[in-house]
Enzyme design. Structure first.
Site, short mmCIF file in Angstrom:
data_model
loop_
_atom_site.label_atom_id
_atom_site.label_comp_id
_atom_site.label_asym_id
_atom_site.label_seq_id
_atom_site.Cartn_x
_atom_site.Cartn_y
_atom_site.Cartn_z
CB CYS A 2 -10.87 -24.42 12.08
SG CYS A 2 -9.55 -25.64 12.30
CG ASP A 95 -10.16 -33.83 12.21
OD1 ASP A 95 -9.10 -33.10 12.28
OD2 ASP A 95 -11.41 -33.59 11.85
CB ILE A 286 -28.04 -22.76 31.66
CG1 ILE A 286 -27.77 -21.03 31.76
CG2 ILE A 286 -29.12 -22.97 30.40
CD1 ILE A 286 -26.96 -20.54 30.76
#
Length: 609
Positions: A2, A95, A286
């Protein structure tokens, strides 16, 4: 995973909280929430990885313990069972939901029971209102803050643009920042490029109250004084066991998990180990459109075939770099001189577009196991010689002699009067109480450089694409063991990361094991040449009129850099131009705009919080 934000013993309007949430919404697009009380607020932007239908934040225990959390706790199953045995009840399996109960059992020592990457903010309203801020042992999840000691006001956020969206947090450039940035490629330690804005160091627990103010405690990091494994085969077997265990653990998620595969040892090793656990693992590499030096796609493809992954070859066009660089600087919030930032940002955007929210990477192996030339040279410096100056110089984006020439006389005097960061680092290294040179270097690389230069870059640029990065090499068991290894197991006989290569031997293609070390970065010297889009963009950003206005760089000396790069392209000139360009773009984005303009520049829609 988050983003979190909030304030304590301060005030913020609902619109301010919306602006803060909007500025870091990319890091948590799945839900935005906050909770406010008298003089405090805790907010969260959620990227749902575990228990997709649960995990609502803030997490609470009754009405008086409220917490928000950024990161992953890998031992949450074990913790939940222990807490249930003590009478705690849980409504989900996310969690972070164990945090309030863990705090209820252990108080501020609750972080000592966590295994994972995290930054946590917890308000305890029982008795005197108290805010606790906690960071993980390595510093994988940054938390920036502004502390007004006179008023006892605290503001914090996971990203700098979000923190600067609080009206009282000013985007005032730190005057010593330019020299510090050019000397170390990004500010080290708690310092940021903004006056009055700091970042929490690793392994700290912060207590904030109105009466007591802000008090920071560094938690002890336990570990053996020296590895019990004296031989390379023993140590390599233990490294393999630790890395396999941690990589397998880090594949647990309620969303698909991918792997980043550059084609070098570290990411290739992690990819192979992750493929043992994840069926139909997808890997990503990449490269750049056209023909450029240091192309690693062939090695990455070979690793993918060896591990049996479904491989994605991502390509970006150098013509897009000017617009891409503006996004990169914005998401980092302060300058980072490594050109790899462009590749990193584009790579994680491709990971997201392919439908993945989690990627496992091989970051931090060089810091742990001695993968850098500067470490090898310092450890093997002739007896009686001072290895510190050369090591400190190797950290710089721009060599010290060139920095001095580039500065105006006024700024050169400022640096002389206030001291340089290079001098501070040299003093710190010489004052080390570690038993030997390798231990001193390992402590500095892991404790000071890794969080500032490396982990914040990886965190911000992955989360800019709503992708969570997991780092097996940063797990406490691996870090603590790496700290104990003697120098000969890391750097000896002309080789770097000896024990890691030994651990990977027979588990990777021979071409990857035997290839020379090659940095995973942008070929900036080849791209900063006349006719290239990046060169024209650099000239516009570093125009003499801009530089004269800032008053820190000498326009004539900067022009001499461009002339040198145009006639005889070289890494020294190109890295200096790149570094100055990034710094100027940062100033333009952050230090010439109001908070409202900064949020609008990010083009993030207003969200309901």
């Amino acid at each position: 995973m988050c983003r979190i934000f909030g304030h304590f013993d301060a005030q913020a309007t609902p619109n301010e909280l919306r602006a803060v949430a909007a500025a870091q919404r990319h890091g948590g697009p799945d839900a935005q929430t906050h909770r406010c009380g008298q003089g405090w607020a805790l907010g969260n932007n959620r990227l749902a990885i575990m228990d997709l239908d649960g995990g609502d934040q803030p997490y609470t225990l009754g009405r008086d313990v409220i917490a928000v959390f950024n990161g992953e706790i890998y031992n949450h199953h074990e913790l939940r069972e222990k807490l249930r045995a003590r009478g705690h009840h849980f409504t989900d399996t996310c969690d972070g939901s164990v945090i309030p109960a863990l705090y209820a059992e252990y108080g501020p020592d609750f972080a000592e029971h966590l295994d994972g990457m995290y930054s946590i903010a917890l308000v305890d309203l029982r008795g005197e209102p108290t805010l606790w801020l906690v960071t993980d042992e390595v510093g994988m999840k940054p938390l920036y803050y502004h502390w007004d000691a006179a008023r006892r006001h605290l503001y914090f956020a996971s990203e700098l643009p979000a923190l600067l969206s609080f009206r009282t947090v000013r985007a005032t450039p730190w005057e010593g920042g330019l020299d510090a940035y050019l000397a170390t490629k990004t500010p080290f330690g708690e310092q940021t490029m903004f006056e009055g804005v700091r970042v929490l160091p690793p392994a700290v627990t912060v207590k904030v109250t109105r009466d007591g103010g802000l008090n920071m405690t560094t938690r002890a990091v336990t570990g053996a004084a020296r590895s019990p494994h004296c031989s390379e085969p023993e140590a390599a077997a233990h490294v393999l066991d630790l890395l396999r265990t941690e990589t397998h653990r880090l594949t647990e998620a309620d969303v698909p998990v991918s792997a980043i595969t550059s084609g070098g040892l570290d990411s290739s090793f992690v990819t192979v180990l992750a493929a043992e656990k994840v069926r139909d693992l997808h890997s990503f590499n990449i490269a750049y459109t056209g023909t450029w030096p240091s192309d690693e796609r062939a090695f990455a493809r070979e690793v993918a075939e060896y591990a049996g992954t479904r491989h994605h070859q991502v390509e970006i066009d150098p013509a897009t770099f000017p617009s891409l660089l503006a996004d990169v600087v914005w998401h980092l919030g302060q300058p980072n001189a490594d050109p790899i930032t462009l590749s990193t940002h584009a790579l994680f955007a491709a990971v997201r577009d392919a439908g993945f929210k989690v990627a496992i990477t091989g970051d931090a192996a060089d810091e742990l196991f001695g993968g850098y030339d500067r470490i090898y040279k310092a450890v093997h410096a002739p007896f009686g010689t001072d290895w510190v100056p050369a090591y400190v110089e190797a950290l710089a984006a721009v060599p010290s002699t060139l920095r001095e020439r580039l500065y105006t006389s006024d700024y050169r005097s400022f640096v002389a009067d206030h001291g340089s960061v290079s001098e501070e680092i040299a003093e710190e290294l010489r004052a080390s109480t570690e038993p030997d040179t390798m231990s001193t270097l390992t402590a500095f690389e892991i404790g000071r450089r890794l969080p500032s230069y490396h982990l914040r870059r990886v965190d911000h640029l992955s989360m800019s694409a709503s992708v969570e990065v997991r780092l097996p090499f940063c797990q406490p068991s691996v870090v603590r063991y790496a700290r104990t290894l003697r120098a000969g197991l890391k750097v000896a006989d002309g080789k770097r990361k000896r024990v890691l290569y030994a651990a990977a031997d027979g588990r990777l293609p021979a071409s990857v094991i035997n290839r020379p070390k090659q940095p995973f970065t942008l070929p900036v010297t080849a791209m900063l040449q006349p006719g290239q889009a990046l060169m024209e963009y650099a000239r516009d950003l570093l125009a003499p009129s801009r530089l004269r206005h800032r008053g820190q760089l000498d326009p004539q000396q900067v022009e001499a850099l461009f002339q040198a790069q145009a006639t005889t392209p070289n890494d020294r000139a190109s890295m200096a131009i790149w570094s100055l360009m990034v710094h100027e773009l940062w100033l333009e984005q952050f230090c010439s705009a109001t908070p409202a303009q900064r949020v609008l520049d990010d083009r993030v829609p207003e969200v309901a919080v």
